[in-house]
Design an enzyme around this catalytic site. Structure first.
Site, mmCIF file in Angstrom:
data_model
loop_
_atom_site.group_PDB
_atom_site.id
_atom_site.type_symbol
_atom_site.label_atom_id
_atom_site.label_comp_id
_atom_site.label_asym_id
_atom_site.label_seq_id
_atom_site.Cartn_x
_atom_site.Cartn_y
_atom_site.Cartn_z
ATOM 1 C CE LYS A 1 36.914 21.449 19.725
ATOM 2 N NZ LYS A 1 36.319 20.247 20.261
ATOM 3 C CG ASP B 1 39.167 22.295 24.299
ATOM 4 O OD1 ASP B 1 39.365 23.291 25.031
ATOM 5 O OD2 ASP B 1 39.857 21.269 24.380
#
Ligand code: SF4
Length: 226
Positions: free
Chosen positions: A135, A153
């Site tokens: 991420k 997310d």
């Protein structure tokens, strides 16, 4: 069974995701024309540090900490020039400060030793940095104009599921579905659009479907009845 058939009916009503993805992006882009990363940074190094600090905390809290942090720590060497405890104190308010300080120092060491003191550009190299997961690497690459994937997310995950763009739960599998669907030129902005939509309109518990530009024809989870 009744729930399943309701979901199936809703999916049929809005049509296949391949046909909906572009209008979804276009409408969200109009609705959230200001959607962009909320972290404040002025260089690739500050970007990387901000994103690393943002794990398990809010962007507001990170910005509050980095406002002072970036005056004191300007180069990778600066993070290694102080005792780890001092760095821990300086990032304390972002939470998980011990792990984050350790990851920051490991990352700075590798940046100095292997990348000539510069944050690497290649996604694969970013992933090698200690404490930098997929991420983080995705956010950094996207903000540098070279998105290698799509950031997933909590908002991106929830909205992708609600919009019927994925049935997966695992972020890596969700990303795999999204990169097949979202045009490559939109990989960087797509997560921002979903994040801002999630914050402003499509709340986890109380989505404001009556105010949503996707409600009537693009969202199978809408609570608005035609
Ligand atoms: S219609 Fe409702 S559930 Fe669907 S995206 Fe909009 S706010 Fe979320």
């Amino acid at each position: 069974m009744a729930v399943r058939s309701f979901v199936g009916e809703a999916r049929r009503r809005v049509g296949p995701k391949r046909q909906r993805i572009r209008p979804i992006i276009e409408r969200l882009a109009v609705e959230h024309a200001d959607a962009k990363i909320a972290l404040r940074f002025a260089s690739p190094l500050e970007l990387l540090v901000s994103v690393m600090l943002s794990a398990q905390t809010t962007d507001v809290s990170v910005n509050r900490v980095t406002e002072k942090l970036f005056q004191k720590y300007r180069r990778p060497e600066d993070y290694l020039a102080v005792p780890q405890e001092e760095l821990e104190r300086d990032i304390f308010q972002t939470g998980f400060f011990r792990q984050k300080a350790k990851a920051l120092r490991g990352t700075m060491r590798m940046i100095i030793d292997e990348f000539g003191g510069e944050v690497p550009e290649r996604f694969e190299d970013l992933l090698r940095l200690p404490g930098v997961a997929r991420k983080t690497a995705n956010v950094v690459s996207a903000e540098r104009g070279a998105a290698a994937g799509i950031v997933v997310d909590t908002h991106v995950r929830r909205l992708s599921q609600r919009l019927g763009l994925t049935r997966q739960e695992d972020p890596v599998k969700i990303e795999r579905d999204l990169v097949k669907l979202v045009p490559r030129e939109d990989w960087a902005r797509f997560p921002h659009l979903l994040i801002w939509h999630g914050r402003r309109i499509c709340d986890a518990r109380r989505p404001l479907c009556e105010e949503c530009p996707l409600a009537l024809d693009l969202c199978p989870a809408t609570r608005v009845r035609a």
